[in-house]
Design a protein around this motif. Structure first.
Motif, PDB file in Angstrom:
ATOM      1  N   MET A 168      26.646 -16.427   0.944  1.00  0.00           N
ATOM      2  CA  MET A 168      26.691 -17.781   0.391  1.00  0.00           C
ATOM      3  C   MET A 168      25.940 -17.861  -0.933  1.00  0.00           C
ATOM      4  SD  MET A 168      26.486 -20.170   3.848  1.00  0.00           S
ATOM      5  CE  MET A 168      25.007 -20.858   3.286  1.00  0.00           C
ATOM      6  N   CYS A 169      24.858 -17.115  -1.072  1.00  0.00           N
ATOM      7  CA  CYS A 169      24.105 -17.111  -2.329  1.00  0.00           C
ATOM      8  C   CYS A 169      24.913 -16.452  -3.450  1.00  0.00           C
ATOM      9  CB  CYS A 169      22.772 -16.415  -2.135  1.00  0.00           C
ATOM     10  SG  CYS A 169      21.621 -17.369  -1.137  1.00  0.00           S
ATOM     11  N   VAL A 170      25.681 -15.421  -3.124  1.00  0.00           N
ATOM     12  CA  VAL A 170      26.551 -14.800  -4.124  1.00  0.00           C
ATOM     13  C   VAL A 170      27.616 -15.801  -4.573  1.00  0.00           C
ATOM     14  CG1 VAL A 170      28.301 -13.010  -4.463  1.00  0.00           C
ATOM     15  CG2 VAL A 170      26.133 -12.439  -3.386  1.00  0.00           C
ATOM     16  N   GLU A 171      28.156 -16.556  -3.630  1.00  0.00           N
ATOM     17  CA  GLU A 171      29.135 -17.583  -3.986  1.00  0.00           C
ATOM     18  C   GLU A 171      28.502 -18.661  -4.868  1.00  0.00           C
ATOM     19  OE1 GLU A 171      32.417 -17.633  -3.395  1.00  0.00           O
ATOM     20  OE2 GLU A 171      32.196 -15.648  -2.503  1.00  0.00           O
ATOM     21  N   LEU A 172      27.257 -19.010  -4.594  1.00  0.00           N
ATOM     22  CA  LEU A 172      26.549 -19.985  -5.419  1.00  0.00           C
ATOM     23  C   LEU A 172      26.376 -19.457  -6.845  1.00  0.00           C
ATOM     24  CD1 LEU A 172      25.078 -22.736  -5.347  1.00  0.00           C
ATOM     25  CD2 LEU A 172      22.998 -21.475  -4.813  1.00  0.00           C
ATOM     26  N   MET A 173      26.085 -18.169  -6.966  1.00  0.00           N
ATOM     27  CA  MET A 173      25.959 -17.564  -8.289  1.00  0.00           C
ATOM     28  C   MET A 173      27.295 -17.581  -9.032  1.00  0.00           C
ATOM     29  SD  MET A 173      23.454 -14.422  -7.192  1.00  0.00           S
ATOM     30  CE  MET A 173      23.726 -13.467  -8.637  1.00  0.00           C
ATOM     31  N   LEU A 174      28.390 -17.309  -8.324  1.00  0.00           N
ATOM     32  CA  LEU A 174      29.709 -17.357  -8.956  1.00  0.00           C
ATOM     33  C   LEU A 174      30.052 -18.774  -9.417  1.00  0.00           C
ATOM     34  CD1 LEU A 174      31.810 -14.980  -6.691  1.00  0.00           C
ATOM     35  CD2 LEU A 174      31.194 -14.634  -9.077  1.00  0.00           C
ATOM     36  N   ASN A 175      29.703 -19.766  -8.605  1.00  0.00           N
ATOM     37  CA  ASN A 175      29.964 -21.152  -8.998  1.00  0.00           C
ATOM     38  C   ASN A 175      29.124 -21.554 -10.210  1.00  0.00           C
ATOM     39  OD1 ASN A 175      31.954 -21.743  -7.145  1.00  0.00           O
ATOM     40  ND2 ASN A 175      30.482 -22.289  -5.568  1.00  0.00           N
ATOM     41  N   ALA A 176      27.906 -21.041 -10.295  1.00  0.00           N
ATOM     42  CA  ALA A 176      27.074 -21.314 -11.471  1.00  0.00           C
ATOM     43  C   ALA A 176      27.703 -20.710 -12.726  1.00  0.00           C
ATOM     44  CB  ALA A 176      25.670 -20.764 -11.249  1.00  0.00           C
ATOM     45  N   CYS A 177      28.234 -19.517 -12.595  1.00  0.00           N
ATOM     46  CA  CYS A 177      28.921 -18.898 -13.742  1.00  0.00           C
ATOM     47  C   CYS A 177      30.155 -19.694 -14.134  1.00  0.00           C
ATOM     48  CB  CYS A 177      29.312 -17.469 -13.411  1.00  0.00           C
ATOM     49  SG  CYS A 177      27.911 -16.365 -13.262  1.00  0.00           S
ATOM     50  N   ASN A 178      30.886 -20.191 -13.145  1.00  0.00           N
ATOM     51  CA  ASN A 178      32.058 -21.020 -13.443  1.00  0.00           C
ATOM     52  C   ASN A 178      31.661 -22.290 -14.178  1.00  0.00           C
ATOM     53  OD1 ASN A 178      33.907 -19.283 -12.339  1.00  0.00           O
ATOM     54  ND2 ASN A 178      33.923 -20.273 -10.357  1.00  0.00           N
ATOM     55  N   LEU A 179      30.570 -22.901 -13.762  1.00  0.00           N
ATOM     56  CA  LEU A 179      30.094 -24.104 -14.440  1.00  0.00           C
ATOM     57  C   LEU A 179      29.735 -23.800 -15.890  1.00  0.00           C
ATOM     58  CD1 LEU A 179      29.314 -27.081 -14.284  1.00  0.00           C
ATOM     59  CD2 LEU A 179      27.065 -26.362 -13.468  1.00  0.00           C
ATOM     60  N   ALA A 180      29.103 -22.670 -16.125  1.00  0.00           N
ATOM     61  CA  ALA A 180      28.761 -22.283 -17.503  1.00  0.00           C
ATOM     62  C   ALA A 180      30.021 -22.005 -18.319  1.00  0.00           C
ATOM     63  CB  ALA A 180      27.850 -21.060 -17.487  1.00  0.00           C
ATOM     64  N   PHE A 181      31.005 -21.327 -17.725  1.00  0.00           N
ATOM     65  CA  PHE A 181      32.265 -21.066 -18.433  1.00  0.00           C
ATOM     66  C   PHE A 181      32.949 -22.365 -18.838  1.00  0.00           C
ATOM     67  CE2 PHE A 181      32.785 -16.742 -16.235  1.00  0.00           C
ATOM     68  CZ  PHE A 181      32.376 -16.068 -17.359  1.00  0.00           C
ATOM     69  N   VAL A 182      33.038 -23.305 -17.910  1.00  0.00           N
ATOM     70  CA  VAL A 182      33.709 -24.568 -18.198  1.00  0.00           C
ATOM     71  C   VAL A 182      32.919 -25.371 -19.235  1.00  0.00           C
ATOM     72  CG1 VAL A 182      34.406 -26.773 -17.182  1.00  0.00           C
ATOM     73  CG2 VAL A 182      34.926 -24.643 -16.006  1.00  0.00           C
ATOM     74  N   THR A 183      31.607 -25.319 -19.161  1.00  0.00           N
ATOM     75  CA  THR A 183      30.785 -26.038 -20.140  1.00  0.00           C
ATOM     76  C   THR A 183      30.974 -25.477 -21.548  1.00  0.00           C
ATOM     77  OG1 THR A 183      29.153 -26.538 -18.440  1.00  0.00           O
ATOM     78  CG2 THR A 183      28.437 -26.731 -20.715  1.00  0.00           C
ATOM     79  N   PHE A 184      30.929 -24.159 -21.675  1.00  0.00           N
ATOM     80  CA  PHE A 184      31.147 -23.551 -22.989  1.00  0.00           C
ATOM     81  C   PHE A 184      32.561 -23.823 -23.489  1.00  0.00           C
ATOM     82  CE2 PHE A 184      27.529 -20.576 -21.982  1.00  0.00           C
ATOM     83  CZ  PHE A 184      26.708 -21.070 -22.968  1.00  0.00           C
ATOM     84  N   SER A 185      33.514 -23.823 -22.590  1.00  0.00           N
ATOM     85  CA  SER A 185      34.888 -24.125 -22.962  1.00  0.00           C
ATOM     86  C   SER A 185      35.004 -25.540 -23.503  1.00  0.00           C
ATOM     87  CB  SER A 185      35.797 -23.949 -21.744  1.00  0.00           C
ATOM     88  OG  SER A 185      37.089 -24.417 -22.014  1.00  0.00           O
ATOM     89  N   ARG A 186      34.328 -26.454 -22.846  1.00  0.00           N
ATOM     90  CA  ARG A 186      34.363 -27.854 -23.292  1.00  0.00           C
ATOM     91  C   ARG A 186      33.628 -28.023 -24.629  1.00  0.00           C
ATOM     92  NH1 ARG A 186      36.375 -32.535 -20.510  1.00  0.00           N
ATOM     93  NH2 ARG A 186      35.382 -34.298 -21.499  1.00  0.00           N
ATOM     94  N   MET A 187      32.536 -27.287 -24.806  1.00  0.00           N
ATOM     95  CA  MET A 187      31.773 -27.387 -26.052  1.00  0.00           C
ATOM     96  C   MET A 187      32.585 -26.885 -27.252  1.00  0.00           C
ATOM     97  SD  MET A 187      27.966 -26.237 -24.764  1.00  0.00           S
ATOM     98  CE  MET A 187      27.355 -25.916 -26.392  1.00  0.00           C
ATOM     99  N   HIS A 188      33.377 -25.829 -27.027  1.00  0.00           N
ATOM    100  CA  HIS A 188      34.140 -25.240 -28.122  1.00  0.00           C
ATOM    101  C   HIS A 188      35.540 -25.832 -28.253  1.00  0.00           C
ATOM    102  CE1 HIS A 188      31.047 -22.367 -29.067  1.00  0.00           C
ATOM    103  NE2 HIS A 188      30.979 -22.005 -27.807  1.00  0.00           N
TER     104      HIS A 188
END
Length: 99
Positions: free
Chosen positions: A32-52
């Protein structure tokens, strides 16, 4: 809301997940912690995508979710196999599965 706040949240979620992977011994909690880390990376990807202003980060996040779904199938199968053979879901017992 400022996009930097989403990056702070992603960093916090990733840190919580990494701490759980390093500290916990139960395989399901580590999983579950690995899944949480993957979701955090997804949030960062989407945030950078929105910023650019492009969709590249959202596409990468989608493919990351697909890989995470495949990981869930394989990981749970290994955990169930470990639990059936050793009656424990401890990560320390995983080395006993060697032939």
């Amino acid at each position: 809301m400022n996009p930097v706040n989403y990056l702070y949240l992603a960093a916090l979620l990733f840190t919580i997940g990494a701490t759980g992977v390093l500290i916990r011994r139960n395989a399901i909690v580590v999983f579950m912690c690995v899944e949480l880390m993957l979701n955090a990376c997804n949030l960062a990807f989407v945030t950078f995508s929105r910023m650019h202003g492009n969709l590249d980060g959202q596409i990468i996040a989608f493919f990351t979710m697909v890989v995470a779904a495949a990981e869930v199938v394989v990981g749970l199968a290994i955990i169930v196999s470990l639990f059936r053979s050793r009656h424990s879901a401890s990560v320390d017992d995983a080395s006993l599965m060697k032939l």
